[in-house]
Design an enzyme around this catalytic site. Sequence first.
Site, mmCIF file in Angstrom:
data_model
loop_
_atom_site.group_PDB
_atom_site.id
_atom_site.type_symbol
_atom_site.label_atom_id
_atom_site.label_comp_id
_atom_site.label_asym_id
_atom_site.label_seq_id
_atom_site.Cartn_x
_atom_site.Cartn_y
_atom_site.Cartn_z
ATOM 1 N N GLU A 90 0.827 -1.204 0.000
ATOM 2 C CA GLU A 90 0.000 0.000 0.000
ATOM 3 C C GLU A 90 0.856 1.247 0.000
ATOM 4 O O GLU A 90 1.916 1.289 0.613
ATOM 5 C CB GLU A 90 -0.900 -0.002 1.246
ATOM 6 C CG GLU A 90 -1.864 -1.157 1.228
ATOM 7 C CD GLU A 90 -2.779 -1.191 2.438
ATOM 8 O OE1 GLU A 90 -2.976 -0.129 3.066
ATOM 9 O OE2 GLU A 90 -3.284 -2.273 2.742
ATOM 10 N N CYS A 103 3.385 8.459 1.199
ATOM 11 C CA CYS A 103 3.798 7.574 2.283
ATOM 12 C C CYS A 103 4.082 6.208 1.653
ATOM 13 O O CYS A 103 3.171 5.550 1.143
ATOM 14 C CB CYS A 103 2.662 7.497 3.305
ATOM 15 S SG CYS A 103 2.988 6.400 4.680
ATOM 16 N N CYS A 110 5.689 -6.745 8.473
ATOM 17 C CA CYS A 110 6.646 -6.106 9.383
ATOM 18 C C CYS A 110 6.902 -7.022 10.576
ATOM 19 O O CYS A 110 5.979 -7.630 11.098
ATOM 20 C CB CYS A 110 6.080 -4.771 9.876
ATOM 21 S SG CYS A 110 7.232 -3.850 10.936
ATOM 22 N N CYS A 114 4.821 -4.083 16.951
ATOM 23 C CA CYS A 114 4.316 -3.075 17.890
ATOM 24 C C CYS A 114 2.868 -3.428 18.239
ATOM 25 O O CYS A 114 2.088 -3.782 17.358
ATOM 26 C CB CYS A 114 4.409 -1.682 17.280
ATOM 27 S SG CYS A 114 6.122 -1.215 16.913
ATOM 28 N N CYS A 117 -0.090 -1.575 16.310
ATOM 29 C CA CYS A 117 0.017 -1.263 14.878
ATOM 30 C C CYS A 117 -0.520 -2.378 13.992
ATOM 31 O O CYS A 117 -0.158 -3.543 14.144
ATOM 32 C CB CYS A 117 1.481 -0.990 14.527
ATOM 33 S SG CYS A 117 1.731 -0.642 12.769
ATOM 34 N N CYS A 331 -2.462 7.313 9.207
ATOM 35 C CA CYS A 331 -1.188 6.781 9.667
ATOM 36 C C CYS A 331 -1.371 5.552 10.557
ATOM 37 O O CYS A 331 -2.140 5.554 11.495
ATOM 38 C CB CYS A 331 -0.455 7.866 10.436
ATOM 39 S SG CYS A 331 1.149 7.327 10.970
HETATM 40 N N1 SAH Z 1 8.441 1.148 11.338
HETATM 41 C C1 SAH Z 1 8.568 2.564 11.237
HETATM 42 C C2 SAH Z 1 7.709 3.213 10.154
HETATM 43 C C3 SAH Z 1 6.323 2.725 9.930
HETATM 44 S S1 SAH Z 1 5.058 3.184 11.073
HETATM 45 C C4 SAH Z 1 8.337 3.198 12.588
HETATM 46 O O1 SAH Z 1 8.052 2.494 13.546
HETATM 47 O O2 SAH Z 1 8.495 4.407 12.711
HETATM 48 C C5 SAH Z 1 4.834 4.898 10.939
HETATM 49 C C6 SAH Z 1 4.271 5.518 12.217
HETATM 50 O O3 SAH Z 1 2.896 5.163 12.430
HETATM 51 C C7 SAH Z 1 5.006 5.053 13.470
HETATM 52 O O4 SAH Z 1 5.249 6.128 14.324
HETATM 53 C C8 SAH Z 1 3.979 4.114 14.079
HETATM 54 O O5 SAH Z 1 4.227 3.885 15.429
HETATM 55 C C9 SAH Z 1 2.696 4.824 13.786
HETATM 56 N N2 SAH Z 1 1.481 4.033 13.959
HETATM 57 C C10 SAH Z 1 1.333 2.701 13.911
HETATM 58 N N3 SAH Z 1 0.049 2.340 14.129
HETATM 59 C C11 SAH Z 1 -0.645 3.482 14.328
HETATM 60 C C12 SAH Z 1 -2.023 3.755 14.569
HETATM 61 N N4 SAH Z 1 -2.928 2.799 14.646
HETATM 62 N N5 SAH Z 1 -2.381 5.045 14.714
HETATM 63 C C13 SAH Z 1 -1.478 6.048 14.573
HETATM 64 N N6 SAH Z 1 -0.177 5.840 14.320
HETATM 65 C C14 SAH Z 1 0.261 4.571 14.207
#
Ligand code: SAH
Length: 342
Positions: A90, A103, A110, A114, A117, A331
């Site tokens: 995506e 983006c 991944c 987390c 996420c 995001c």
């Molecule tokens: N792996 C990298 C980049 C991808 S995630 C990183 O961790 O930075 C991009 C951003 O989106 C990260 O800050 C992540 O923590 C955030 N993110 C993930 N899930 C989210 C959600 N449900 N709502 C808002 N931000 C989220």
Amino acid sequence: MLNLYGLTIDQLSDYLVKNQFKKFNATQVYEWLYQKKISDPLQMSNLNKELRDFLSREFSVTLLELATKQISSDGTIKYLFKLEDGYLIETVLMRHEYGLSLCVTSQVGCNMGCSFCASGLKYKTRDLTAAELVMQILCVEADIDQKITHIVVMGIGEPFDNYNNVMDFVRIVNHSKGLAIGQRHITISTCGIVPNIYKFADEPIRPNLAVSLHAPNDELRTKLMKINKRYPIKDIIEALKVYFEKTSRRITFEYILLHEVNDSVEQADELSDLIRGLNAYVNLIPYNPVSEFSYQSTDSNRASRFYDRLMKRGINVTLRREQGKDIDAACGQLRMKHEEKV
Ligand code: SAH
């Protein structure tokens, strides 16, 4: 077969020189690929026939296949592209006052896991190649017939877990004969892979660096982000100090606001103590709830209290506005829901 879009100009010219062509041919090829938008070497009319034939024999130039796209009421577009081996990725286009920002996804799935996420719901299948990263931009530009001005490597995947390809991608799109996107218009977001923060500090090319922090102490951060066990906060801060000393570039901390998890005034104090003196700023991100998890987004009162507290303590802070919520393109919302259907 190697894709022509995955080569930096230096890699391409080395390759050409090794095969008895001229160094300047690489510049010509770049102009065709990135300025005239011609991908078929046979159509690159100012190259001699021998070189045209060589390129079309040696390299593939197949672009990504558009599987579907969804357009949000705010103009955000979420693209689903199919890779050559059938995997889907995506890419999200966002419209800002300052330009068009893309983006991009860096991995299929991944492995960072987390706990909040959606991307981590699928383990990593493979890294994207530099060509697949570059082609996300080219395919979107072709679709909208406009130039992308900003890139954020914040889609699915951990860019510092695919370091070399992501850095080649940056070199390709940044090059003046490539897409010429300025390094300050490119942001790489990492969950904090410490050895690669050090590596990044030594790169001659300097895109912006964002670090997903999300918690002011190790106990909470490890609960939210399992990578914190391996690379705890003090190691990340230490690496960022070195990064700042070498580059003088300001660091962004991303901090998702999770209701009654990391959004109290005490936690704002702890956060400000942690990052004071780092020349960093904090980007507070509203959490987009994911149905598989129980986290909730902080309400606006708590969010403003957290924001005010950081401000009062002298921390530079912004509260990010979300786009594309109605199409699951906000995001952190990216996931391959459509996989079975396509
Ligand atoms: N792996 C990298 C980049 C991808 S995630 C990183 O961790 O930075 C991009 C951003 O989106 C990260 O800050 C992540 O923590 C955030 N993110 C993930 N899930 C989210 C959600 N449900 N709502 C808002 N931000 C989220």
